[in-house]
Design a protein around this motif. Structure first.
Motif, PDB file in Angstrom:
ATOM      1  N   LYS A 849     -20.506 -17.499  -6.008  1.00  0.00           N
ATOM      2  CA  LYS A 849     -21.470 -18.398  -5.830  1.00  0.00           C
ATOM      3  C   LYS A 849     -22.647 -17.991  -4.280  1.00  0.00           C
ATOM      4  N   ASN A 852     -23.028 -14.048  -5.494  1.00  0.00           N
ATOM      5  CA  ASN A 852     -24.770 -14.448  -6.095  1.00  0.00           C
ATOM      6  C   ASN A 852     -26.313 -14.344  -5.071  1.00  0.00           C
ATOM      7  N   MET A 853     -26.896 -12.950  -4.828  1.00  0.00           N
ATOM      8  CA  MET A 853     -27.720 -12.972  -4.352  1.00  0.00           C
ATOM      9  C   MET A 853     -29.438 -13.720  -4.241  1.00  0.00           C
ATOM     10  N   GLU A 854     -29.202 -14.253  -5.409  1.00  0.00           N
ATOM     11  CA  GLU A 854     -30.333 -15.366  -5.673  1.00  0.00           C
ATOM     12  C   GLU A 854     -30.043 -16.691  -4.667  1.00  0.00           C
ATOM     13  N   PHE A 855     -28.281 -17.238  -4.839  1.00  0.00           N
ATOM     14  CA  PHE A 855     -28.312 -18.304  -4.509  1.00  0.00           C
ATOM     15  C   PHE A 855     -28.428 -17.918  -2.894  1.00  0.00           C
ATOM     16  N   LYS A 857     -30.879 -16.113  -1.282  1.00  0.00           N
ATOM     17  CA  LYS A 857     -31.835 -15.947  -0.746  1.00  0.00           C
ATOM     18  C   LYS A 857     -31.970 -17.411  -1.069  1.00  0.00           C
ATOM     19  N   GLN A 858     -32.304 -17.861  -1.676  1.00  0.00           N
ATOM     20  CA  GLN A 858     -33.105 -19.317  -2.164  1.00  0.00           C
ATOM     21  C   GLN A 858     -32.232 -21.039  -1.588  1.00  0.00           C
TER      22      GLN A 858
END
Length: 891
Positions: A849, A852-855, A857-858
């Motif tokens: 987790k 995960n760069m999206e996690f 960032k968001q």
């Protein structure tokens, strides 16, 4: 004999004991010279606006600890309570009530409005005092004051008149911080700055008689309607040729002189400044230097006035949009950029303030500030922690005159009078019937009231009767200590120092304790808007006042902001239960005929005392030493930790546990008497040490034991605070005990990690590196066997590690615990392997987790941080499980 019940119920006892203290007059100090030194504190008066919050609970607990300690230490201790009228804050509260009734203060008039505020005051005043009593505050209620009571009002008049006559109070027209909602001026220190998302608009001003333009950058285009000049820096070669020319104000087409002034920053914006002297403090100064017109464009409620043409009657926010639209329409808007604007807001209603040209009353502060600066620099005034003195000095060394008039109805009316016939202006203590110059009866008082802090800065001496020479003033002024928060160092602390120097020729106090700001579990300041506040009354209902008090102190390191949740107060409740159970155990084992002289006559040289007895007496006196030192140095939280560690760990966990077998040995009755003696002696001192922190539970226990061995008197709060006996401190002996504690603690933790049942005794092998440790272990092996649940104990330098043993390393030794027969090794191995596999999967999931760069960032920052903490925790668990498996299998 009355037994101590199994459980302590704070809700049943706290109010009863408080009533007992009030009936006995324990909190009332004597102003007569009775041979005692005095110690006095004046409470930072809470605002008469609402209920107290956790910050008040912390602040008043600190004061109560100090005053209770001094009272027990033989001082004539005066803690004067009171409440502040809180001018603007209270007026806003009552006005909101009127809005609910579909009316306003203007509609009902000044007299009726003030009746409503006084009614509000009466209701809230008593409520606040009741809350202070619930917390356990030992205030001298006979001297309770209010900042608008008759005596304090006379002091306010006296100070105003003296300063006016010395020409230190004057009236002037300047830019002030104006709240359009409250419609009053505010001092700089009453303005809170916030960042807002805004814009930087670039506006073109045409040069008269040419096709050229000068472009300015502004965050408030609506104020350009009040421009009376454009300004550039005289050294800025870009614009030197335009100085002395005339520009044309867009939209209104007014002519503006182009001037040169050193204040202009060539690097900001375009290097050209629109000058609006009536609506910006810096522009006002430029206007003074260049004799510019001061053109006001706002009404008191921040709507545009008759000087703004077709924009008249728009509020400032709508006007901004309308002006920008018009500029764009006429080709005057060059460009727009996003920009973060720092704007001042009213500290009470949070409305964005308006720099506004008004006539107000001011106090000249520089003549008053110098003695207050010298007080710190010469060491007469001390801040705790010391670094707050820098904040204090920075403000005083850069002080500006104090705007003291407020356009309110609730407060001390300014004692200035005007004659409408001859124009005479004068100051008076009483309402005059006629003008002293022309005998006209057509006189009126100034409509404004004084800033709330104008009465508060007199609090340390006005509360004791000044300007009269009263016995209270002589006995209790100057006070000794002030306890407050950092946010009012400027508003209150520094001003009190100035007032004390000016009117009493003495500092109002010598020590200022600055405590932290209470925050929630996430570190945010508690506020109504966030809904994250904790009501002290809820804490008291669930946990009791003692738990509230001691938990706040234990959770608040000196000078730091504590993060508090409701779970924080379990700390205090558990501590109270520990004290209660220990006291109950002691009383049950002393018997009815235990003589008080055993306690009074305890001697360290007594040959009947063994190591454990001498150790606890040493630890007790070391604690007395440390607590007294920390109280003297205003380290009240550190002193609380001293008490917590001694009572929980040294007394309850070690001494009481080791006392049990000695109490029940039938063949050694004399040793039983010794241990009873020490148990009673220590708990007697312990209760008195703790009384300032936890007054209710200590009072209850003291009374339950008083008839037997706790001495005479009506209350523990008047018993003598324990004194240090240096002869009972033995650091070498304490080192021996620390070694025993390390061995026992290591045995216990290793047993726990390997899931050895508490009921099973273990064989212990200890390989030592030096003879001194081995000697201590052998000499006091009985303690180790009893507390470590040890069957056989073998100590030596040649000890070999037995097979299938758990091991642990301490300084100077290695400890082995053979596990065969204590646990099912195969079952335990399978359990550990299963737990290890589960932990590895959890670590893998969390690591994935976090990868995960999206996690990243968001997700909110706090969620990401929680995952990082989880990853660290799983890594620690896996490391521990691997080590336990290694121990189990003998790898």
């Amino acid at each position: 004999m009355t037994d101590i019940p199994k459980q302590y119920s704070p809700h049943e006892k706290e109010s009863a004991w408080y009533e007992h203290w009030l009936e006995k007059g324990i909190f009332t100090a004597d102003s007569k010279d009775n041979g005692k030194d005095s110690y006095s504190i004046v409470i930072p008066p809470p605002n008469v606006t609402d209920v107290l919050h956790l910050g008040h609970a912390l602040n008043n607990t600190l004061q109560d600890i100090m005053i209770r300690w001094k009272r027990m230490d033989g001082f004539e201790s005066e803690w004067l309570p009171g409440v502040d009228h809180a001018g603007i804050a209270t007026q806003v509260k009552v006005e909101k009530e009127l809005i609910k009734e579909d009316t306003s203060r203007q509609q009902i008039g000044r007299e009726k409005f003030l009746e409503r505020v006084w009614a509000w005051k009466e209701d809230k005043f008593e409520n606040i005092l009741n809350q202070l009593q619930q917390i356990g505050c030992s205030c001298d209620w006979s001297r309770t004051r209010f900042t608008m009571d008759e005596g304090l009002s006379e002091a306010v008049k006296e100070v105003f008149i003296r300063l006016y006559n010395e020409k230190l109070i004057y009236k002037g027209e300047y830019i002030t911080n104006w709240c359009p909602r409250c419609q009053t001026s505010l001092s700089d220190d009453e303005v809170e700055h916030q960042d807002f998302s805004g814009h930087l608009w670039y506006v073109k001003y045409k040069i008269k008689g040419s096709d050229n333009y000068l472009t300015i950058a502004t965050t408030r285009p609506e104020t350009m309607l009040g421009d009376t000049a454009l300004a550039v820096n005289p050294s800025d070669k870009r614009y030197q040729k335009w100085v002395g020319k005339t520009a044309i104000l867009p939209i209104l087409e007014r002519e503006l002189p182009i001037i040169a002034d050193d204040y202009i920053d060539p690097e900001f914006g375009t290097g050209v400044l629109k000058v609006t002297p009536a609506h910006d403090p810096n522009d006002f100064e430029i206007g003074q230097r260049h004799d510019l017109q001061k053109l006001n464009i706002f009404t008191p409620d921040a709507h545009l006035n008759e000087n703004t043409g077709k924009f008249k009657s728009l509020d400032r926010n709508k006007a901004r949009k309308a002006v920008v639209k018009e500029l764009d329409k006429k080709g005057h808007l060059a460009k727009t950029e996003n920009y973060t604007v720092s704007a001042g807001t009213c500290y009470r209603c949070h409305t964005v303030i308006e720099p506004y040209l008004t006539e107000q009353w001011y106090v000249k502060m520089k003549p008053l500030a110098k003695p207050a600066i010298d007080a710190v620099k010469t060491g007469k005034l001390h801040f705790h922690p010391e670094y707050w003195s820098k904040t204090y000095l920075h403000w005083l060394e850069n002080i500006r005159d104090w705007c003291i008039s407020r356009q309110l109805w609730w407060g001390h009316r300014i004692p200035i009078y005007y004659c409408d016939d001859c124009g005479h202006v004068w100051v008076a203590r009483e309402d005059p019937e006629k003008c002293p110059e022309c005998d006209s009866g057509d006189v009126r008082q100034d409509e404004d009231v004084l800033d709330t802090w104008f009465s508060s800065w007199l609090w340390p001496f006005s509360t004791f009767g000044w300007p009269d020479e009263t016995p209270d003033l002589k006995r209790f002024y100057p006070t000794d200590s002030l306890f407050t928060a950092s946010e009012i160092i400027f508003l209150w602390v520094a001003r009190m120092v100035m007032a004390g120097n000016k009117f009493m020729d003495e500092l109002p106090f010598s020590d200022v304790y600055i405590h932290g700001t209470v925050r929630d579990g996430q570190g945010r300041k508690m506020s109504k808007s966030l809904g994250n506040g904790i009501d002290p009354r809820d804490v008291i209902r669930e946990f009791g006042a003692d738990s509230l008090r001691i938990s706040l102190l234990l959770a608040t390191p000196e000078g730091q902001d504590p993060n508090i949740t409701m779970n924080t107060f379990e700390l205090g409740r558990n501590f109270g239960n520990k004290i209660w159970n220990a006291s109950r155990f002691v009383k049950m084992n002393l018997g009815e005929d235990f003589p008080r002289e055993y306690i009074d006559g305890i001697q360290y040289s007594d040959e009947k005392l063994d190591l454990m007895d001498k150790w606890i007496l040493s630890r007790l006196n070391a604690t007395i030493r440390d607590v007294r030192k920390n109280l003297r140095n205003f380290k009240l939280s550190t002193a609380a930790k001293n008490l917590y560690d001694f009572i929980w760990r040294d007394y309850c966990d070690w001494y009481v546990e080791l006392a049990k077998p000695r109490l029940y040995e039938e063949d050694n009755e004399e040793d039983g008497k010794v241990v009873r003696n020490v148990l009673a002696y220590v708990i007697d001192n312990m209760l008195r040490l703790l009384s300032p922190y936890m007054p209710f539970i200590t009072e209850e226990i003291w009374h339950l034991m008083r008839d037997l061995y706790m001495g005479s008197g009506e209350t523990i709060t008047l018993q003598k605070y324990p004194e240090l006996n240096e002869d009972l401190i033995n650091s070498e002996l304490e080192k021996k005990m620390e070694a025993i504690q390390t061995v026992v603690g290591t045995i216990r933790s290793t047993r726990s990690e390997m899931n050895v049942p508490p009921s099973k005794k273990a064989d212990i092998f200890i390989k030592i590196d030096n003879g001194d440790l081995g000697q201590i272990i052998n000499d006091y092996s009985g303690y180790i066997k009893y507390l470590g649940r040890v069957e056989n104990l073998e100590v030596g330098e040649d000890i070999k590690k037995p097979s299938q043993s758990a091991s642990a390393v301490i300084k100077g030794a290695e400890i082995f615990i053979p596990l065969a027969g204590l646990i099912d090794i195969d079952t335990e191995r399978k359990k550990l392997e299963k737990d290890l596999e589960k932990a590895k999967k959890q670590l893998e999931k969390t690591t994935k987790k976090l990868g995960n760069m999206e996690f990243i960032k968001q997700a909110p920052d706090e969620i990401v941080e929680k995952e990082r903490i989880k990853k660290q925790d799983f890594e620690v668990i896996i490391d521990k499980l691997n080590k336990n498996l290694e121990q189990l299998l003998g790898w």
